[in-house]
Design an enzyme around this catalytic site. Structure first.
Site, PDB file in Angstrom:
ATOM      1  N   GLN A 133       0.827  -1.202   0.000  1.00  0.00           N
ATOM      2  CA  GLN A 133       0.000   0.000   0.000  1.00  0.00           C
ATOM      3  C   GLN A 133       0.864   1.256   0.000  1.00  0.00           C
ATOM      4  OE1 GLN A 133      -0.248  -2.511   2.234  1.00  0.00           O
ATOM      5  NE2 GLN A 133      -2.383  -3.003   2.685  1.00  0.00           N
ATOM      6  N   GLN A 155      -0.351  -0.246  -5.615  1.00  0.00           N
ATOM      7  CA  GLN A 155      -1.474  -0.624  -4.758  1.00  0.00           C
ATOM      8  C   GLN A 155      -1.997   0.599  -4.007  1.00  0.00           C
ATOM      9  OE1 GLN A 155      -0.711  -3.988  -2.230  1.00  0.00           O
ATOM     10  NE2 GLN A 155      -2.631  -3.789  -1.099  1.00  0.00           N
ATOM     11  N   ASP A 156      -3.335   0.756  -4.005  1.00  0.00           N
ATOM     12  CA  ASP A 156      -3.995   1.824  -3.236  1.00  0.00           C
ATOM     13  C   ASP A 156      -3.566   3.223  -3.685  1.00  0.00           C
ATOM     14  OD1 ASP A 156      -5.013  -0.321  -1.911  1.00  0.00           O
ATOM     15  OD2 ASP A 156      -4.233   0.195   0.052  1.00  0.00           O
ATOM     16  N   ASP A 179      -6.668  -2.801  -5.812  1.00  0.00           N
ATOM     17  CA  ASP A 179      -7.575  -1.889  -5.090  1.00  0.00           C
ATOM     18  C   ASP A 179      -7.170  -0.435  -5.266  1.00  0.00           C
ATOM     19  OD1 ASP A 179      -8.635  -4.285  -4.106  1.00  0.00           O
ATOM     20  OD2 ASP A 179      -7.461  -4.184  -2.269  1.00  0.00           O
ATOM     21  N   ARG A 235     -14.003  -5.205  -5.771  1.00  0.00           N
ATOM     22  CA  ARG A 235     -14.354  -6.088  -4.667  1.00  0.00           C
ATOM     23  C   ARG A 235     -14.726  -5.194  -3.472  1.00  0.00           C
ATOM     24  NH1 ARG A 235      -8.760  -8.842  -2.348  1.00  0.00           N
ATOM     25  NH2 ARG A 235      -7.468  -6.964  -2.253  1.00  0.00           N
TER      26      ARG A 235
END
Length: 316
Positions: A133, A155-156, A179, A235
């Site tokens: 992250q 990520q993120d 994500d 998700r």
């Protein structure tokens, strides 16, 4: 007709910003008022009722930035989208001065708390690389607008953090892996490019149960350099996640199942993951998970900017 409509939306937002109280210029070469972006932010009057324009000249500004809640009505405008870059390289596992990991939220390159924030022609980045992250921008503020901006990371990348935050993105480019658009805010993405790298999930919404809308993607392009079928549309980070994708292009990197339940079958009965009018190799819904939804043409027509973003006041 659609292009004219989108132009009028942008013109409406920009017109609202015409009452300028102050203009500040940032330039790394010393030709402006300040050489760093944070200095310019600090110079914005507190509880500002008029707009402060921060013009940012070309350059890579490696700063961990914070726009406090007291700094409202800030409008940042970059000189050039590809050459005006605000970046830092923190990541979730990095230790602070006490030896404690800074975490996902703490990894952000730019924290935006001040309401009525606008950005144009700026690249926001987290340069930490594929290390878990690593957030480029975390937005808690309400009424945040981004026109012609880029959000770069893995990520993120983009953290839409505020439960009561409403956010509007027009003609933006957002890239990442897992994500990389995530959080609890209500956000409308208009005519944006959502670019997936390596494989993962485009979204991880955590929409509060009482909210009508979470993420709405309209006239967007979901593409990337990942392998075919390696990306899910989303998700649920929280049980009542809401994501709608309408009139958008979905490339072959989109997995045929479309959506993932994050390893929890109970999420299937509470999430609202829906599609309508999409095109491209990844748009076929015949093999979508059974618990995803579709909306009707009449419902799609109701997905206008005012309906999605008006909230408790007339902002749009």
């Amino acid at each position: 007709m659609m292009i004219r409509f989108l132009f009028l939306i942008q013109l409406f937002f920009v017109t609202q910003l015409s009452a300028q109280q102050k203009k500040i210029t940032v330039a790394k070469d010393g030709s402006g008022d300040f050489t760093t972006v944070q200095e310019a932010i600090n110079a914005v009057p507190d509880s500002n009722n008029a707009v402060t324009i921060i013009l940012i000249k070309k350059g890579i500004y490696k700063e961990k930035l914070r726009l406090p809640e007291s700094k409202t009505n800030v409008h940042m405008k970059g000189e050039d989208l590809n050459s005006t870059i605000l970046t830092f390289d923190d990541y979730a596992q990095r230790k602070d001065s006490t030896g404690k990991e800074i975490g996902t939220s703490g990894s952000s390159s730019f924290f935006i708390f001040g309401n009525n924030f606008t950005a144009e022609y700026i690249t926001f980045a987290n340069a930490a690389g594929p290390v878990g992250q690593a957030v480029a921008v975390r937005i808690t503020a309400d009424k945040a607008r981004f026109f012609h901006c880029r959000f770069l990371g893995f990520q993120d990348t983009l953290y839409t953090h505020g439960n009561e935050s409403r956010q509007y993105y027009f003609d933006c480019y957002i890239e990442g892996t897992v994500d990389f658009i995530f959080g609890s805010s209500t956000a409308l993405f208009d005519s944006c490019v959502i670019y997936g790298k390596k494989g993962g999930y485009f979204t991880a919404a955590s929409t509060p149960q009482q909210k009508t809308f979470g993420y709405v993607f309209r006239n967007c392009k979901f593409t990337g350099n990942a392998a075919d079928g390696s990306f899910y549309l989303g998700r649920p980070w929280r049980p009542y996640a809401k994501v709608l994708i309408v009139n958008s292009y979905l490339s072959a990197i989109v997995n045929k199942k479309g959506w993932d339940n994050w390893g929890n079958a109970a999420n299937e009965s509470t999430t609202t993951f829906a599609e309508f009018g999409n095109t491209g190799e990844g748009a076929a819904t015949t093999e979508r998970v059974s618990w995803s939804k579709s909306i009707t043409a009449d419902e799609a027509k109701q997905l206008n900017t005012i309906t999605i973003l008006s909230g408790w006041d007339p902002w749009r």
